[in-house]
Design a protein around this motif. Structure first.
Motif, PDB file in Angstrom:
ATOM      1  N   VAL A  48      23.993   2.406  22.467  1.00 48.43           N
ATOM      2  CA  VAL A  48      25.123   1.871  23.233  1.00 48.43           C
ATOM      3  C   VAL A  48      24.233   0.927  24.195  1.00 48.43           C
ATOM      4  CG1 VAL A  48      27.145   1.957  24.600  1.00 48.43           C
ATOM      5  CG2 VAL A  48      26.746   3.775  22.927  1.00 48.43           C
ATOM      6  N   LEU A  49      24.688  -0.401  23.999  1.00 50.70           N
ATOM      7  CA  LEU A  49      23.819  -1.467  25.000  1.00 50.70           C
ATOM      8  C   LEU A  49      24.914  -1.572  26.134  1.00 50.70           C
ATOM      9  CD1 LEU A  49      22.552  -3.885  22.607  1.00 50.70           C
ATOM     10  CD2 LEU A  49      21.412  -2.006  23.559  1.00 50.70           C
ATOM     11  N   ARG A  50      24.447  -1.218  27.519  1.00 56.61           N
ATOM     12  CA  ARG A  50      25.364  -1.337  28.516  1.00 56.61           C
ATOM     13  C   ARG A  50      24.774  -2.181  29.599  1.00 56.61           C
ATOM     14  NH1 ARG A  50      23.565   0.158  33.469  1.00 56.61           N
ATOM     15  NH2 ARG A  50      25.202   1.557  33.886  1.00 56.61           N
ATOM     16  N   GLY A  51      23.675  -3.099  29.444  1.00 51.17           N
ATOM     17  CA  GLY A  51      23.097  -3.875  30.387  1.00 51.17           C
ATOM     18  C   GLY A  51      22.453  -2.956  31.326  1.00 51.17           C
ATOM     19  N   SER A  58      31.493  -3.035  29.845  1.00 50.65           N
ATOM     20  CA  SER A  58      31.604  -2.834  31.002  1.00 50.65           C
ATOM     21  C   SER A  58      30.243  -2.825  31.845  1.00 50.65           C
ATOM     22  CB  SER A  58      32.315  -1.579  31.419  1.00 50.65           C
ATOM     23  OG  SER A  58      32.689  -1.333  32.793  1.00 50.65           O
ATOM     24  N   HIS A  59      30.136  -2.242  32.972  1.00 56.15           N
ATOM     25  CA  HIS A  59      28.875  -1.817  33.867  1.00 56.15           C
ATOM     26  C   HIS A  59      28.125  -3.047  33.957  1.00 56.15           C
ATOM     27  CE1 HIS A  59      30.143   2.300  33.626  1.00 56.15           C
ATOM     28  NE2 HIS A  59      30.113   2.329  32.403  1.00 56.15           N
ATOM     29  N   ALA A 104      28.280  -7.450  34.761  1.00 54.94           N
ATOM     30  CA  ALA A 104      28.076  -7.606  36.179  1.00 54.94           C
ATOM     31  C   ALA A 104      29.006  -6.619  36.979  1.00 54.94           C
ATOM     32  CB  ALA A 104      28.357  -9.101  36.451  1.00 54.94           C
ATOM     33  N   LYS A 105      29.604  -5.493  36.390  1.00 56.89           N
ATOM     34  CA  LYS A 105      30.292  -4.529  37.358  1.00 56.89           C
ATOM     35  C   LYS A 105      31.651  -5.141  37.445  1.00 56.89           C
ATOM     36  CE  LYS A 105      26.644  -1.571  38.437  1.00 56.89           C
ATOM     37  NZ  LYS A 105      25.638  -1.003  39.190  1.00 56.89           N
ATOM     38  N   LYS A 106      32.142  -6.320  36.874  1.00 58.04           N
ATOM     39  CA  LYS A 106      33.247  -7.042  37.296  1.00 58.04           C
ATOM     40  C   LYS A 106      34.138  -6.712  36.031  1.00 58.04           C
ATOM     41  CE  LYS A 106      31.247 -10.754  40.013  1.00 58.04           C
ATOM     42  NZ  LYS A 106      30.979 -11.927  39.980  1.00 58.04           N
TER      43      LYS A 106
END
Length: 351
Positions: free
Chosen positions: A231-234, A267-268, A272-274
Motif C-alpha cells: 500500500v503506497l501512502r506517501g 490519504s496521509h 498532504a494530510k488534507k
C-alpha cells in the motif's frame, strides 16, 4: 525481598478469553460464508486480471457505533449501485496508532472517557463488525495490537499493517498467520523496501509468542500468508502515486519476485494530510489506469458522514455527529460523487 517486576504496573484487568468472546458474540453461518466469499473476491482483484477496482473506504476510525452504522447503511446502498466495476470494502478501524499519546481507538477506550474498558471495546467491535457484514459490506481493519486478531479477525475480510508497524517483526509474524488478504503500507519515511521486506517475511512460516483461543500463552506456528501486497501512502518526502513512483514500485516488486499489485492510500502524505484532496489523488490514479496501467488495483479513502475532523478529548455531548475524532475525512456528499466518478471513468475497461 526487593521487588523487581511490575514496578510501574498499577492494575492488571482480566479479559474474557477469545474463545469465550467468540462464543458470546458468534458469527452466523451466513456471515462466515460471506466473509469467505469476500476474501476470495478481494484475492482475485489483487492478484488476477479481474478488472474491478478495490475501494477500501470509510471513517478513519469508528468512535460512535450509531454514526458508523448510519454510514455503513449508506455505503451498502452505494456499493450495490456500482458493484459491477467497484468492490467496496468498508474501513472498520478500532485501533489507532498514536505518534505520542491520544485516543487509541474503540477497542482500547470505547466510552471515550479514559476508562479503557477493553473488554467492552472488544464486545462493541465484534458486534459492529457483524452489523456491517449483515448489510452485505466486506470489512477492513488495521491490526495494531498482536492479541486483538484472536478476538475479531474471524469477522474481517481485508487487513492492513500501518506505516509505523510495517517494520515491526512482531507485526510481520502476526500477519503470517492471518487468514485474509492484507496490505503493508510503506514506511513513514516513504521507504518502499520496508513494505517489500514485510510482505516477504509475512509470506514465510513463522513461530512466535502469542495466545491461543483459550487465552493461554502459546508458541504460534504459521504457514505464512500468501495474500499480502503493498500500500503506497506517501512519506516524509511527499506523495508516491505519480506514474514515476508507480513504475519504480513495479520495478522493486518485480526484483523481489512479487506480483505487480499496488493499492494506493489517497490519504496521509499522498494528500498532504488534507482530506479534501483525496478525490484529486483518485483522479490521478484513474488517469493512469485508463491510460493502460495494470498494477494499480485499488485505493483507500478516509470518508465519513461529515467533513474534516474535530478535536478530542472533549465532552462527548459536544461531539458533532459523524465527524472524525482522528484523521480528517471527506463527507458523504463528496464520497458519493467520487465513487460514481470512479464507476463512470472505468466504464471503457468493461466494454
Amino acid at each position: 525481598m526487593q521487588k523487581t517486576s511490575d514496578i510501574n504496573v498499577v492494575e492488571t484487568r482480566a479479559l474474557p478469553s477469545p474463545a469465550a468472546l467468540l462464543s458470546e458474540i458468534p458469527k452466523t453461518e451466513s456471515q462466515a460464508e460471506f466473509i469467505a466469499k469476500a476474501r476470495s473476491e478481494i484475492h482475485r482483484l489483487i492478484f488476477t486480471d479481474d478488472k474491478r477496482f478495490l475501494l477500501i473506504i470509510g471513517p478513519c476510525s469508528i468512535h460512535d457505533p450509531e454514526a458508523g452504522r448510519d454510514y455503513a447503511r449508506r455505503l451498502a446502498a452505494l456499493s450495490r449501485e456500482v458493484s459491477d466495476r467497484i468492490m467496496i470494502v468498508m474501513r472498520v478501524y478500532f485501533e489507532k496508532p498514536r505518534t505520542t499519546v491520544g485516543w487509541k481507538g474503540l477497542v482500547m477506550d470505547p466510552h471515550l472517557d479514559g476508562s479503557h474498558d477493553i473488554a467492552a471495546g472488544l464486545r462493541l467491535g465484534r458486534m459492529f463488525l457483524r452489523d456491517v457484514l449483515d448489510l452485505g459490506l466486506p470489512t477492513a481493519t488495521e491490526f495494531l495490537d498482536p492479541i486483538t486478531p484472536q478476538y475479531v479477525a474471524d469477522l474481517v475480510c481485508w487487513g492492513a499493517i500501518g506505516a509505523r508497524t510495517t517494520e515491526s517483526q512482531t507485526h510481520r509474524q502476526m500477519a503470517s498467520g492471518l487468514s485474509m488478504p492484507l496490505g503493508f503500507k510503506n514506511g513513514t519515511d516513504g521507504s518502499i523496501q520496508t513494505a517489500i521486506n514485510a510482505i516477504k517475511a509475512a509470506g514465510q512460516p513463522q513461530t512466535f509468542l502469542g495466545i491461543n483461543l483459550d487465552g493461554a500463552s502459546s508458541a504460534i506456528v504459521t504457514r505464512g500468508n500468501p495474500n499480502c501486497h503493498i500500500v503506497l501512502r506517501g512519506g516524509a518526502g511527499g506523495p508516491n502515486y505519480s506514474p514515476e513512483h508507480i513504475v519504480r514500485t513495479e520495478e522493486i516488486l518485480a526484483k523481489a519476485g512479487l506480483p505487480k499489485s499496488i493499492l494506493v492510500d489517497c490519504s496521509h502524505d499522498n494528500s498532504a494530510k488534507k482530506p479534501e484532496l483525496q478525490p484529486d489523488v483518485m483522479r490521478a490514479l484513474l488517469a493512469q489506469i485508463t491510460a493502460g496501467n495494470h498494477s494499480i488495483m485499488g485505493a483507500m479513502v478516509e470518508s465519513n458522514l461529515g467533513a474534516g475532523s474535530q478535536p478530542f478529548p472533549q465532552p462527548k455531548e459536544k461531539l458533532r455527529y459523524g465527524v472524525s475524532i482522528t484523521d480528517g475525512c471527506i463527507d458523504w456528499t463528496a464520497t458519493e460523487v467520487m465513487v460514481r466518478e470512479i464507476h463512470a471513468t472505468l466504464a471503457p475497461l468493461f466494454r
